[in-house]
Motif scaffolding. Structure first.
Motif, PDB file in Angstrom:
ATOM      1  N   LEU A 234      48.452  44.759  45.424  1.00 51.03           N
ATOM      2  CA  LEU A 234      48.649  43.326  45.307  1.00 51.03           C
ATOM      3  C   LEU A 234      48.803  42.769  46.737  1.00 51.03           C
ATOM      4  O   LEU A 234      49.410  43.609  47.668  1.00 51.03           O
ATOM      5  N   PRO A 235      48.510  41.436  47.187  1.00 51.79           N
ATOM      6  CA  PRO A 235      48.053  40.381  46.170  1.00 51.79           C
ATOM      7  C   PRO A 235      46.501  40.694  46.190  1.00 51.79           C
ATOM      8  O   PRO A 235      45.708  41.214  46.804  1.00 51.79           O
ATOM      9  N   ILE A 236      46.237  40.272  44.966  1.00 52.97           N
ATOM     10  CA  ILE A 236      44.537  40.371  44.615  1.00 52.97           C
ATOM     11  C   ILE A 236      43.980  39.276  45.123  1.00 52.97           C
ATOM     12  O   ILE A 236      44.396  38.008  45.293  1.00 52.97           O
ATOM     13  N   SER A 237      42.966  39.464  45.933  1.00 53.24           N
ATOM     14  CA  SER A 237      42.193  38.371  46.831  1.00 53.24           C
ATOM     15  C   SER A 237      41.151  37.768  45.807  1.00 53.24           C
ATOM     16  O   SER A 237      40.095  38.774  45.192  1.00 53.24           O
ATOM     17  N   VAL A 238      40.720  36.841  45.532  1.00 49.73           N
ATOM     18  CA  VAL A 238      39.736  36.084  44.788  1.00 49.73           C
ATOM     19  C   VAL A 238      38.621  35.497  45.684  1.00 49.73           C
ATOM     20  O   VAL A 238      39.160  34.700  46.350  1.00 49.73           O
ATOM     21  N   SER A 239      37.391  35.934  45.592  1.00 54.41           N
ATOM     22  CA  SER A 239      36.506  34.911  46.038  1.00 54.41           C
ATOM     23  C   SER A 239      35.603  34.375  45.257  1.00 54.41           C
ATOM     24  O   SER A 239      35.498  34.406  43.971  1.00 54.41           O
ATOM     25  N   THR A 240      34.969  33.183  45.670  1.00 54.96           N
ATOM     26  CA  THR A 240      33.899  32.541  44.959  1.00 54.96           C
ATOM     27  C   THR A 240      32.504  32.512  45.358  1.00 54.96           C
ATOM     28  O   THR A 240      32.270  32.318  46.693  1.00 54.96           O
ATOM     29  N   LEU A 241      31.659  32.677  44.638  1.00 44.97           N
ATOM     30  CA  LEU A 241      30.231  32.764  44.836  1.00 44.97           C
ATOM     31  C   LEU A 241      29.650  31.218  44.719  1.00 44.97           C
ATOM     32  O   LEU A 241      30.295  30.287  44.443  1.00 44.97           O
ATOM     33  N   ASN A 243      27.385  30.072  43.217  1.00 40.85           N
ATOM     34  CA  ASN A 243      27.421  29.299  41.823  1.00 40.85           C
ATOM     35  C   ASN A 243      28.753  28.839  41.192  1.00 40.85           C
ATOM     36  O   ASN A 243      28.839  28.321  40.182  1.00 40.85           O
ATOM     37  N   GLY A 244      29.826  28.949  42.155  1.00 37.39           N
ATOM     38  CA  GLY A 244      30.900  28.699  41.473  1.00 37.39           C
ATOM     39  C   GLY A 244      31.708  29.915  40.963  1.00 37.39           C
ATOM     40  O   GLY A 244      32.986  29.573  40.483  1.00 37.39           O
ATOM     41  N   THR A 245      31.099  30.875  40.629  1.00 39.99           N
ATOM     42  CA  THR A 245      31.854  32.127  39.997  1.00 39.99           C
ATOM     43  C   THR A 245      32.940  32.675  40.804  1.00 39.99           C
ATOM     44  O   THR A 245      32.461  33.150  41.846  1.00 39.99           O
ATOM     45  N   GLN A 246      34.036  33.056  40.103  1.00 44.55           N
ATOM     46  CA  GLN A 246      35.128  33.612  40.767  1.00 44.55           C
ATOM     47  C   GLN A 246      34.899  35.086  40.574  1.00 44.55           C
ATOM     48  O   GLN A 246      34.732  35.381  39.423  1.00 44.55           O
ATOM     49  N   HIS A 247      35.428  36.046  41.555  1.00 45.84           N
ATOM     50  CA  HIS A 247      35.500  37.375  41.306  1.00 45.84           C
ATOM     51  C   HIS A 247      36.479  38.072  42.129  1.00 45.84           C
ATOM     52  O   HIS A 247      36.978  37.388  43.171  1.00 45.84           O
ATOM     53  N   SER A 248      36.987  39.392  41.641  1.00 41.05           N
ATOM     54  CA  SER A 248      37.834  39.981  42.602  1.00 41.05           C
ATOM     55  C   SER A 248      37.738  41.282  42.427  1.00 41.05           C
ATOM     56  O   SER A 248      36.800  41.753  41.515  1.00 41.05           O
ATOM     57  N   PHE A 249      38.412  42.339  42.983  1.00 45.34           N
ATOM     58  CA  PHE A 249      38.754  43.698  42.608  1.00 45.34           C
ATOM     59  C   PHE A 249      39.778  44.368  43.038  1.00 45.34           C
ATOM     60  O   PHE A 249      40.497  43.807  43.778  1.00 45.34           O
ATOM     61  N   ILE A 265      37.423  48.578  40.866  1.00 45.19           N
ATOM     62  CA  ILE A 265      37.246  48.080  39.530  1.00 45.19           C
ATOM     63  C   ILE A 265      36.872  46.520  39.857  1.00 45.19           C
ATOM     64  O   ILE A 265      37.459  45.568  40.435  1.00 45.19           O
ATOM     65  N   SER A 266      35.645  46.028  39.373  1.00 46.61           N
ATOM     66  CA  SER A 266      35.124  44.750  39.781  1.00 46.61           C
ATOM     67  C   SER A 266      35.652  43.893  38.745  1.00 46.61           C
ATOM     68  O   SER A 266      35.412  44.046  37.314  1.00 46.61           O
ATOM     69  N   ILE A 267      36.205  42.668  38.839  1.00 48.14           N
ATOM     70  CA  ILE A 267      36.452  41.634  37.912  1.00 48.14           C
ATOM     71  C   ILE A 267      35.593  40.296  38.047  1.00 48.14           C
ATOM     72  O   ILE A 267      36.095  39.785  39.161  1.00 48.14           O
ATOM     73  N   THR A 268      35.191  40.094  37.084  1.00 50.49           N
ATOM     74  CA  THR A 268      34.256  38.518  37.211  1.00 50.49           C
ATOM     75  C   THR A 268      34.874  37.687  36.188  1.00 50.49           C
ATOM     76  O   THR A 268      35.175  37.890  35.217  1.00 50.49           O
ATOM     77  N   ALA A 269      35.143  36.329  36.936  1.00 53.27           N
ATOM     78  CA  ALA A 269      35.775  35.330  35.969  1.00 53.27           C
ATOM     79  C   ALA A 269      34.883  34.895  34.951  1.00 53.27           C
ATOM     80  O   ALA A 269      33.415  35.199  34.938  1.00 53.27           O
ATOM     81  N   ARG A 270      35.417  34.770  33.621  1.00 57.68           N
ATOM     82  CA  ARG A 270      34.346  34.201  32.512  1.00 57.68           C
ATOM     83  C   ARG A 270      34.963  32.910  31.802  1.00 57.68           C
ATOM     84  O   ARG A 270      36.290  32.673  31.702  1.00 57.68           O
ATOM     85  N   ASP A 271      34.094  31.769  31.753  1.00 55.24           N
ATOM     86  CA  ASP A 271      34.444  30.666  31.194  1.00 55.24           C
ATOM     87  C   ASP A 271      34.982  30.859  29.696  1.00 55.24           C
ATOM     88  O   ASP A 271      34.170  30.501  28.759  1.00 55.24           O
ATOM     89  N   THR A 274      39.164  34.920  27.112  1.00 55.77           N
ATOM     90  CA  THR A 274      39.318  36.368  27.265  1.00 55.77           C
ATOM     91  C   THR A 274      39.097  36.742  28.719  1.00 55.77           C
ATOM     92  O   THR A 274      39.048  37.810  29.153  1.00 55.77           O
ATOM     93  N   CYS A 275      38.871  35.627  29.645  1.00 51.70           N
ATOM     94  CA  CYS A 275      38.628  35.866  31.002  1.00 51.70           C
ATOM     95  C   CYS A 275      39.610  37.034  31.787  1.00 51.70           C
ATOM     96  O   CYS A 275      40.856  36.883  31.829  1.00 51.70           O
ATOM     97  N   PRO A 276      38.995  38.110  32.063  1.00 52.41           N
ATOM     98  CA  PRO A 276      39.785  39.085  32.782  1.00 52.41           C
ATOM     99  C   PRO A 276      40.691  38.775  34.127  1.00 52.41           C
ATOM    100  O   PRO A 276      41.782  39.141  34.484  1.00 52.41           O
ATOM    101  N   LEU A 277      39.974  38.017  35.088  1.00 50.04           N
ATOM    102  CA  LEU A 277      40.535  37.443  36.192  1.00 50.04           C
ATOM    103  C   LEU A 277      41.801  36.687  35.897  1.00 50.04           C
ATOM    104  O   LEU A 277      42.901  36.856  36.437  1.00 50.04           O
ATOM    105  N   THR A 278      41.716  35.547  35.231  1.00 54.15           N
ATOM    106  CA  THR A 278      42.971  34.927  34.489  1.00 54.15           C
ATOM    107  C   THR A 278      44.139  35.918  34.011  1.00 54.15           C
ATOM    108  O   THR A 278      44.991  35.710  34.345  1.00 54.15           O
ATOM    109  N   ALA A 279      43.510  36.695  33.075  1.00 55.32           N
ATOM    110  CA  ALA A 279      44.505  37.612  32.646  1.00 55.32           C
ATOM    111  C   ALA A 279      45.377  38.539  33.537  1.00 55.32           C
ATOM    112  O   ALA A 279      46.608  38.614  33.696  1.00 55.32           O
ATOM    113  N   LEU A 280      44.546  38.935  34.567  1.00 54.91           N
ATOM    114  CA  LEU A 280      45.343  39.752  35.840  1.00 54.91           C
ATOM    115  C   LEU A 280      46.280  38.766  36.604  1.00 54.91           C
ATOM    116  O   LEU A 280      47.334  39.220  36.711  1.00 54.91           O
TER     117      LEU A 280
END
Length: 410
Positions: A234-241, A243-249, A265-271, A274-280
């Motif tokens: 930590l802290p988790i760094s969040v990047s944005t593609l 197309n607007g998709t956020q992801h981290s690892f 461990i790759s984490i991709t946000a989902r609309d 159950t979005c794993p990035l939001t959960a983390l």
């Protein structure tokens, strides 16, 4: 090749006499090279077990079965080492009963391996036999001996599988489905520190196709920073593609396949809820301020903090699912469920394999497991028509990667 004394890597085990005998006779000893010592586990008082007895031999130091694999132990986790050690133990007992000379046990002939396997037909599960044979194969590799587990053993294994007693068969249990994940989400209080940790693990294990051992520790006292991910990521760094998709690892220090190289461990946000990035991120916010050296999914308590264990996590999930009529599910159900859902959503197999950190051939073997439980996966919210295309998709993947076809099922 001369090795250091055995006690260098079996610290805490009294094997001086056995080690001396092993190295005194160079005609029968197979010398091995140990790159580093193996730290001993928690000390425990050995229990007498008649079923685990083997005849004394200068070929084998008198140690626990899990410690008999004396080379490349660093490449095995503790569970695998124990399973492999059991195979070596049972093979040794079998040979002792038949008075098979030591020289005939290494390398073991195809006939001896087939006889060993068939001797246990109708008594064990094929999974147990496969673990035992894998341990024997590993022991041959350790000793630089050829492995004769060829066509004869292959046919014996097929016959063995057909004779597995009902008592050794487990009913197939469904993987975690998207429906089950949603139910878990809706029954958790995400402002509660424990529930927030549970939800982060569940969402990441599912969508990132993780083994639970990559995220959790077995028990409160077993955290090992060289094996388990800590809050130092930590802290988790969040990047944005674009197309607007956020992801981290985040990086884990150890995995079953890459060992100490670890993995990302790759984490991709989902609309989706159950979005794993939001959960983390929710877990990190709700359990902020904990020391960097504690497990990543540790949670706050009234008296400080506690590490999330595999048992606590699965208990919370299964209590929730059983309360609404779902069956209880094993930890592996998250990884297989996430992989299946991604395939059903049209994610290319290459991408799913990368997400789950599978090699191509390993992913095809994994698909065989998925395919065997697909009927259990279908739910009211799943379009069963999607299943009809998966075999074609995976066969195309096999051809594209020049791997053997998977259309034929045993």
């Amino acid at each position: 090749m001369v090795s250091p004394p055995l006690e260098d890597f079996l610290q805490g085990v009294d094997i001086h006499a056995a080690a001396a005998a092993l190295h005194a006779n160079s005609d029968i000893a197979r010398r091995v090279s140990i790159s580093q010592s193996l730290a001993p586990g928690r000390a425990s008082r050995p229990r007498s077990n008649v079923a685990s007895h083997i005849s004394p031999s200068p070929w084998r130091p008198h140690v626990l079965a899990s410690d008999r694999l004396i080379l490349m132990l660093q490449s095995l986790d503790s569970n695998t080492r124990s399973n492999y050690g059991s195979g070596l133990l049972r093979f040794t007992q079998f040979c002792d009963r038949l008075s098979i000379p030591e020289s005939a046990r290494m390398p073991a002939s195809a006939e001896l391996l087939a006889l060993f396997a068939s001797n246990h037909a109708g008594q064990l599960s094929d999974k147990t036999l496969n673990n035992w044979l894998a341990g024997l194969h590993f022991w041959h590799i350790v000793n630089g001996a050829p492995w004769n587990g060829d066509d004869m053993l292959r046919h014996v294994r097929r016959g063995f599988a057909k004779l597995v007693p009902p008592s050794s068969k487990r009913a197939k249990r469904p993987p975690v489905t998207l429906d089950a994940l949603c139910i878990l989400h809706d029954h958790l209080n995400l402002s509660n520190t424990f529930d927030a940790a549970v939800w982060a693990i569940a969402a990441i294990a599912f969508w990132s196709c993780c083994r639970l051992g990559e995220l959790l520790i077995p028990s409160v006292q077993t955290f090992d920073p060289s094996k388990h991910v800590s809050r130092s990521v930590l802290p988790i760094s969040v990047s944005t593609l674009e197309n607007g998709t956020q992801h981290s690892f985040f990086h884990i220090p150890w995995s079953k396949t890459t060992l100490s190289l670890g993995a990302d461990i790759s984490i991709t946000a989902r609309d989706h809820r159950t979005c794993p990035l939001t959960a983390l991120l929710n877990h990190c916010a709700g359990n902020s301020g904990l020391p960097s050296h504690v497990p990543l999914f540790a949670f706050r308590t009234s008296s400080g903090w506690l590490p999330m264990t595999r048992a606590w996590f699965l208990q919370k999930c299964n209590l929730t699912w059983v309360s609404v009529g779902f069956p209880d599910m094993p930890g592996h159900a998250f990884r297989i469920g996430g992989a299946t859902e991604l395939l059903l959503q049209g994610v290319p197999p290459d991408v799913v394999a990368t997400q789950g950190r599978w090699k191509s051939q390993a992913f095809l073997e994994y698909w065989r497991q998925i395919n065997s439980i697909l009927p259990l996966f279908i739910s009211s919210s799943a379009d069963s028509a999607r299943f009809l295309t998966l075999d074609t998709v995976m066969d195309n993947f096999a051809r594209r990667t020049n791997l053997r076809t998977i259309t034929s099922r045993a």
